[in-house]
Design an enzyme around this catalytic site. Structure first.
Site, PDB file in Angstrom:
ATOM      1  N   GLU A   4      -7.001   4.422   7.752  1.00 47.35           N
ATOM      2  CA  GLU A   4      -6.871   5.855   7.437  1.00 47.35           C
ATOM      3  C   GLU A   4      -8.144   6.376   6.765  1.00 47.35           C
ATOM      4  OE1 GLU A   4      -3.079   5.581   5.415  1.00 47.35           O
ATOM      5  OE2 GLU A   4      -2.182   4.993   7.313  1.00 47.35           O
ATOM      6  N   SER A  12       3.297  -2.240  10.294  1.00 41.55           N
ATOM      7  CA  SER A  12       4.756  -2.206  10.464  1.00 41.55           C
ATOM      8  C   SER A  12       5.438  -3.533  10.124  1.00 41.55           C
ATOM      9  CB  SER A  12       5.110  -1.741  11.882  1.00 41.55           C
ATOM     10  OG  SER A  12       4.593  -0.435  12.111  1.00 41.55           O
ATOM     11  N   HIS A  56      -9.528   0.718   4.885  1.00 44.12           N
ATOM     12  CA  HIS A  56      -8.242   0.969   5.548  1.00 44.12           C
ATOM     13  C   HIS A  56      -8.497   1.925   6.715  1.00 44.12           C
ATOM     14  CE1 HIS A  56      -4.182   2.413   6.286  1.00 44.12           C
ATOM     15  NE2 HIS A  56      -3.761   1.332   5.662  1.00 44.12           N
ATOM     16  N   GLU A  58      -5.538  -5.242  10.528  1.00 46.06           N
ATOM     17  CA  GLU A  58      -4.554  -4.180  10.704  1.00 46.06           C
ATOM     18  C   GLU A  58      -4.837  -3.436  12.005  1.00 46.06           C
ATOM     19  OE1 GLU A  58      -2.523  -3.006   6.807  1.00 46.06           O
ATOM     20  OE2 GLU A  58      -4.202  -1.681   7.095  1.00 46.06           O
ATOM     21  N   LYS A  81       0.159   4.196  -0.154  1.00 45.62           N
ATOM     22  CA  LYS A  81      -0.495   5.387   0.408  1.00 45.62           C
ATOM     23  C   LYS A  81      -0.292   6.563  -0.562  1.00 45.62           C
ATOM     24  CE  LYS A  81       0.495   3.597   4.969  1.00 45.62           C
ATOM     25  NZ  LYS A  81       0.009   3.672   6.314  1.00 45.62           N
ATOM     26  N   GLY A 123       2.093   2.233  10.596  1.00 44.88           N
ATOM     27  CA  GLY A 123       2.986   3.378  10.420  1.00 44.88           C
ATOM     28  C   GLY A 123       3.652   3.827  11.705  1.00 44.88           C
ATOM     29  N   ASN A 125       0.883  -1.181   0.000  1.00 50.05           N
ATOM     30  CA  ASN A 125       0.000   0.000   0.000  1.00 50.05           C
ATOM     31  C   ASN A 125       0.911   1.218   0.000  1.00 50.05           C
ATOM     32  OD1 ASN A 125      -1.802   2.050   0.484  1.00 50.05           O
ATOM     33  ND2 ASN A 125      -2.142   1.533   2.646  1.00 50.05           N
TER      34      ASN A 125
HETATM   35  C1  PEP Z   1      -0.822   0.070   5.836  1.00 53.42           C
HETATM   36  O1  PEP Z   1      -0.781   1.190   5.365  1.00 53.42           O
HETATM   37  O2  PEP Z   1      -1.745  -0.693   5.521  1.00 53.42           O
HETATM   38  C2  PEP Z   1       0.231  -0.349   6.750  1.00 53.42           C
HETATM   39  C3  PEP Z   1       0.138  -1.526   7.304  1.00 53.42           C
HETATM   40  O3  PEP Z   1       1.258   0.538   6.967  1.00 53.42           O
HETATM   41  P1  PEP Z   1       2.680   0.225   7.654  1.00 53.42           P
HETATM   42  O4  PEP Z   1       3.184  -1.075   7.066  1.00 53.42           O
HETATM   43  O5  PEP Z   1       3.536   1.380   7.272  1.00 53.42           O
HETATM   44  O6  PEP Z   1       2.443   0.100   9.107  1.00 53.42           O
END
Ligand code: PEP
Length: 252
Positions: free
Chosen positions: A97, A212, A95, A167, A11, A173, A9
């Site tokens: 976000e 992460s 997601h 998630e 972003k 992040g 992803n």
């Molecule tokens: C994500 O954006 O779905 C995500 C898991 O981000 P990160 O790996 O940076 O934590």
């Protein structure tokens, strides 16, 4: 055996010149994969670039959002049929976000997943709890509610053609990864929810972990019984990291 997947992803990152190098590198790395499916979900304006760089390779591509509406006066929105025109196989829905920053609720997420399926896309339906919810001991309640809303709209048939992603919001992040055991516990819970819908679903629907994930921790996360791969944010922007994560999914 369930499909193994590693999905990047990006972003809201990238530029045409940067993307070119990244896409070429991940496409080359994907050539060596045996069983895992790997994909990158890129910002809308870069879909044509992804399509031209990745068509004919083992690296699929997708989008990070989609409208729940098929067409019409929805300024700024992008339909699932448009994503199909650019060769997308996947689209992220729900997601954290989108849920937190853009106010997307469970019903909207479910409607987006349905619209994606109707256009022939595979929705990656994201669920996960915030830190406050985990600390209050309501992780299963929250994840169960998010899953239930999607299941009600998609039904067994729709779920069978979807991918789920757990998630935990506190791990996205932040550099703070769930331990393999924490991830496994929630994945097993979600697997149980799938089984309650239909016995066959539990063994067919991939459940990805996101939060992460890096090259250094991917293998131990993907080794867990109910973790079928990862949804990768920050680390998907570095070719060597993302390549190693795809290889870990392939080896799991
Ligand atoms: C994500 O954006 O779905 C995500 C898991 O981000 P990160 O790996 O940076 O934590």
């Amino acid at each position: 055996m369930r499909q193994r997947l590693a999905v990047g992803n990006w972003k809201m990152h990238g530029s045409l010149p940067e993307n070119r190098d990244l896409l070429d590198a991940v496409a080359a790395a994907a050539a060596g994969l045996k069983k895992a499916v790997c994909a990158v979900c890129v910002p809308f304006p870069y879909l044509a670039q992804a399509q031209s760089a990745l068509a004919g390779t083992r690296m699929a591509w997708g989008a990070q959002n989609v409208s729940q509406h098929p067409k019409g006066a929805f300024t700024g929105e992008v339909s699932a049929a448009m994503l199909r025109e650019f060769g997308c196989r996947y689209v992220l829905v729900g997601h954290s976000e989108r849920r937190q920053l853009f106010g997307e609720g469970d019903a909207t997420v479910a409607a987006k997943a349905k619209a994606a399926l109707e256009a022939g896309l595979t929705p990656i339906v994201c669920v996960g709890e915030t830190l406050a919810e985990r600390e209050a001991g309501v992780t299963e309640k929250v994840v169960g509610r998010q899953f239930g809303a999607a299941a009600e709209v998609l039904g067994v048939k729709g779920l069978a053609s979807s991918v789920l992603a757990y998630e935990p919001v506190w791990a996205i992040g932040t550099g703070k990864t769930a331990t393999p055991e924490q991830a496994q516990a929630v994945h097993a819970f979600v697997r149980g929810l799938l089984a309650r819908q239909d016995a066959g679903l539990a063994n067919g629907v991939p459940i990805l972990y996101g939060g992460s994930v890096k090259a250094a921790n991917a293998a131990e996360l993907f080794a867990m019984a109910d973790v079928d791969g990862g949804l990768i944010g920050g680390a998907s922007l570095a070719a060597s990291e993302f390549t190693a994560i795809c290889q870990a999914a392939d080896a799991a």
